[in-house]
Scaffold this motif. Structure first.
Motif, PDB file in Angstrom:
ATOM      1  N   ALA A 253       4.309 -10.121  -8.084  1.00  0.00           N
ATOM      2  CA  ALA A 253       4.075  -9.249  -6.928  1.00  0.00           C
ATOM      3  C   ALA A 253       5.397  -8.893  -6.244  1.00  0.00           C
ATOM      4  O   ALA A 253       5.617  -7.736  -5.852  1.00  0.00           O
ATOM      5  CB  ALA A 253       3.133  -9.930  -5.943  1.00  0.00           C
ATOM      6  N   LEU A 256       7.318  -6.361  -8.514  1.00  0.00           N
ATOM      7  CA  LEU A 256       6.790  -4.999  -8.564  1.00  0.00           C
ATOM      8  C   LEU A 256       6.776  -4.314  -7.200  1.00  0.00           C
ATOM      9  O   LEU A 256       7.045  -3.116  -7.106  1.00  0.00           O
ATOM     10  CB  LEU A 256       5.361  -5.020  -9.134  1.00  0.00           C
ATOM     11  N   LYS A 257       6.495  -5.057  -6.138  1.00  0.00           N
ATOM     12  CA  LYS A 257       6.290  -4.452  -4.823  1.00  0.00           C
ATOM     13  C   LYS A 257       7.243  -4.966  -3.756  1.00  0.00           C
ATOM     14  O   LYS A 257       7.152  -4.536  -2.609  1.00  0.00           O
ATOM     15  CB  LYS A 257       4.850  -4.714  -4.354  1.00  0.00           C
TER      16      LYS A 257
END
Length: 315
Positions: A253, A256-257
């Motif tokens: 997570a 990616l973000k």
């Protein structure tokens, strides 16, 4: 053909030690070769430079900013989004004979031409001497961590296990650095923090396996050292899968973000989790076996009490 299960459902991990050790050796040698030839792509935290953070009122095209930073004073600048598509972080390298004020003025000139309402939120300057000191201190921090771990595991378990643990940690650090060297990823202070986190994560996994190995050496008196290690790794595998899986969810997570600023940190953790889990099984435990670990080394030291061998006198 190697058997995948040794006996009673125990996975024969060490039965595949030779091919896996060859893969591990190739990874380490390739990483060292890449570091020696291509080097590390040090970030401005280590090389020095100026960081400018800008906030635009609308979405800005990074290519337009990069095309304007091609002069001799700003050549080699790194332009990236910072948090959102309207916030931009520009890293300006140190140029001989060029003051940082001139570089910042050129950046603001380009930014105002794209958006007259742009806001300069932050300007930071890191001198090259400070960056060099940070690089030296970061390397010493990793080295000191490995030495302290060697001492701790030697007292906590046994020196053969300590050598295996530190070798596994060095393996993880070298392979992770090799990935950053091969792909020339930016190596800054956040990546260094990720590297130290990898050392702690991998050590925790190794300690859990070693603790079970010590318990089983005392319980399983008729089994060979290889069988004891295979049983111990199999018994801790469910814990390893759960811990690794939940950690990967968070790290992926972040990868990616999480944004550009912690992308390097997440990359180091992502590599370290895979390599650390692998090394706890096939580097740390295997090396302890090669060094001759056995049940006698795990036995607690008996301390003779004073006067225990003296006969009690009766009146």
């Amino acid at each position: 053909m190697l058997q995948f299960f040794s006996f009673k459902g125990t996975i024969n991990f060490l039965g595949h030690a030779i091919p896996v050790s060859c893969i591990s050796a190739i990874l380490v040698l390739s990483s060292l070769a890449s570091i020696a030839t291509k080097g590390i792509n040090w970030g401005l935290d280590f090389t020095g430079g100026t960081v400018v953070e800008l906030s635009f009122t609308q979405v800005v095209d990074l290519a337009q900013i990069r095309s304007g930073l091609t002069s001799d004073e700003t050549d080699g600048s790194v332009v990236q989004h910072f948090g959102s598509s309207r916030d931009v972080l520009i890293r300006l390298p140190v140029k001989q004979g060029v003051k940082s004020d001139i570089q910042v003025a050129q950046v603001m000139s380009i930014a105002t031409s794209l958006d007259p309402s742009v806001v300069q939120k932050r300007v930071e300057f890191v001198g090259p001497q400070v960056g060099k000191q940070l690089a030296e201190q970061g390397g010493l921090a990793v080295l000191a961590a490995l030495i302290c771990i060697l001492i701790y595991v030697s007292f906590r378990f046994e020196w053969r296990l300590a050598v295996g643990a530190v070798t596994a940690l060095a393996h993880d650090v070298i392979v992770t650095l090799g990935v950053f060297s091969v792909f020339q990823l930016d190596f800054d202070l956040t990546v260094l923090a990720g590297l130290l986190t990898v050392v702690g994560y991998s050590l925790n996994d190794t300690i859990v396996v070693f603790d079970r190995i010590r318990e089983n050496f005392l319980k399983l008196r008729k089994n060979t050292p290889i069988d004891v290690v295979n049983i111990s790794i199999t018994q801790t595998m469910s814990r390893t899968i759960i811990t690794t899986g939940t950690t990967l969810i968070v790290v992926i997570a972040l990868f990616l973000k999480g944004g550009t600023m912690i992308h390097g940190f997440a990359t180091a953790l992502l590599m370290g989790i895979f390599v650390g889990t692998f090394s706890s099984i096939y580097v740390a435990s295997l090396l302890a076996i090669k060094l001759g670990i056995n049940r006698e080394h795990m036995m607690p030291v008996e301390v003779e009490k004073e006067g225990a061998d003296q006969n009690t006198l009766t009146p």
